[in-house]
Design an enzyme around this catalytic site. Structure first.
Site, short mmCIF file in Angstrom:
data_model
loop_
_atom_site.label_atom_id
_atom_site.label_comp_id
_atom_site.label_asym_id
_atom_site.label_seq_id
_atom_site.Cartn_x
_atom_site.Cartn_y
_atom_site.Cartn_z
N GLU A 165 0.64 -1.64 0.69
CA GLU A 165 -0.14 -0.47 0.10
C GLU A 165 0.92 1.54 0.02
OE1 GLU A 165 -2.88 -0.05 3.67
OE2 GLU A 165 -4.01 -2.09 1.88
N CYS A 174 -6.74 -7.25 -10.95
CA CYS A 174 -6.11 -8.89 -11.28
C CYS A 174 -6.65 -10.00 -11.47
CB CYS A 174 -5.64 -9.06 -9.68
SG CYS A 174 -4.74 -7.89 -8.34
N GLU A 183 -1.40 -10.05 -6.88
CA GLU A 183 -1.32 -10.54 -7.33
C GLU A 183 -0.90 -10.89 -8.45
OE1 GLU A 183 -4.19 -10.28 -5.98
OE2 GLU A 183 -5.43 -11.24 -5.93
N1 THU Z 1 -6.13 -5.88 -1.93
C1 THU Z 1 -5.25 -7.63 -2.71
O1 THU Z 1 -3.37 -7.45 -2.59
N2 THU Z 1 -5.93 -8.23 -3.90
C2 THU Z 1 -6.77 -8.16 -5.04
O2 THU Z 1 -7.14 -8.97 -5.32
C3 THU Z 1 -7.93 -7.34 -4.02
C4 THU Z 1 -7.20 -6.16 -2.65
C5 THU Z 1 -5.33 -5.92 -1.73
C6 THU Z 1 -5.10 -4.19 -1.93
C7 THU Z 1 -5.33 -3.46 -0.83
O3 THU Z 1 -3.88 -3.29 0.32
C8 THU Z 1 -5.88 -4.42 -0.13
O4 THU Z 1 -5.74 -5.15 -0.44
C9 THU Z 1 -7.74 -3.67 0.44
O5 THU Z 1 -8.22 -3.19 -0.61
#
Ligand code: THU
Length: 128
Positions: free
Chosen positions: A44, A95, A55
């Site tokens: 993030e 993704c 992913e």
């Molecule tokens: N997130 C992922 O890493 N993969 C996904 O397919 C959906 C969401 C992450 C993004 C963010 O850091 C956190 O999950 C909350 O949305």
């Protein structure tokens, strides 16, 4: 590699997630057809939209390493390790679209509730 083993790899990748804003940590283990494994976690950013999903992180690492052919991906996510082990984490649309660039509809997506196919979650990927 077995489903359980891939999920374990995804859980270990999740440990490296940088998710101070959402508190939701995601891990992905992408198995290439040559046997190599590419791990990803979400990263993030204070500028929220710069966040990278686990992913896509895994897919981009594989592409950068010269591998574009994949066997399956395991994905886990949750606010706690327990949640990540027990509650399936379905990949987001962005993704799925990135996976669809390199994988067919019958590409297996391994979640904690079992095996799904890319087409289950993205029946109609965008194509040019
Ligand atoms: N997130 C992922 O890493 N993969 C996904 O397919 C959906 C969401 C992450 C993004 C963010 O850091 C956190 O999950 C909350 O949305």
């Amino acid at each position: 590699m077995e489903t359980k083993e891939l999920i374990t790899q995804a859980l270990s990748a999740r440990e490296n997630a940088y998710a101070p804003y959402s508190g939701f940590s995601v891990g992905a283990a992408l198995q290439a057809t040559d046997g190599r494994m590419f791990l990803g976690c979400n990263v993030e950013n204070a500028s929220y939209s710069m966040t990278i999903c686990a992913e896509r992180n895994a897919v981009l690492q594989a592409i950068a390493a010269g591998q574009r052919s994949f066997r399956s991906i395991a994905i886990v996510g949750g606010k706690t390790a327990e949640e990540a082990r027990e509650t399936p984490c379905v990949p987001c649309g962005a993704c799925l679209q990135v996976l669809a660039e390199f994988c067919d509809g019958d590409f297996p997506i391994l979640l904690t509730d079992g095996v799904h196919l890319l087409r289950d979650f993205l029946p109609q990927a965008f194509t040019l």
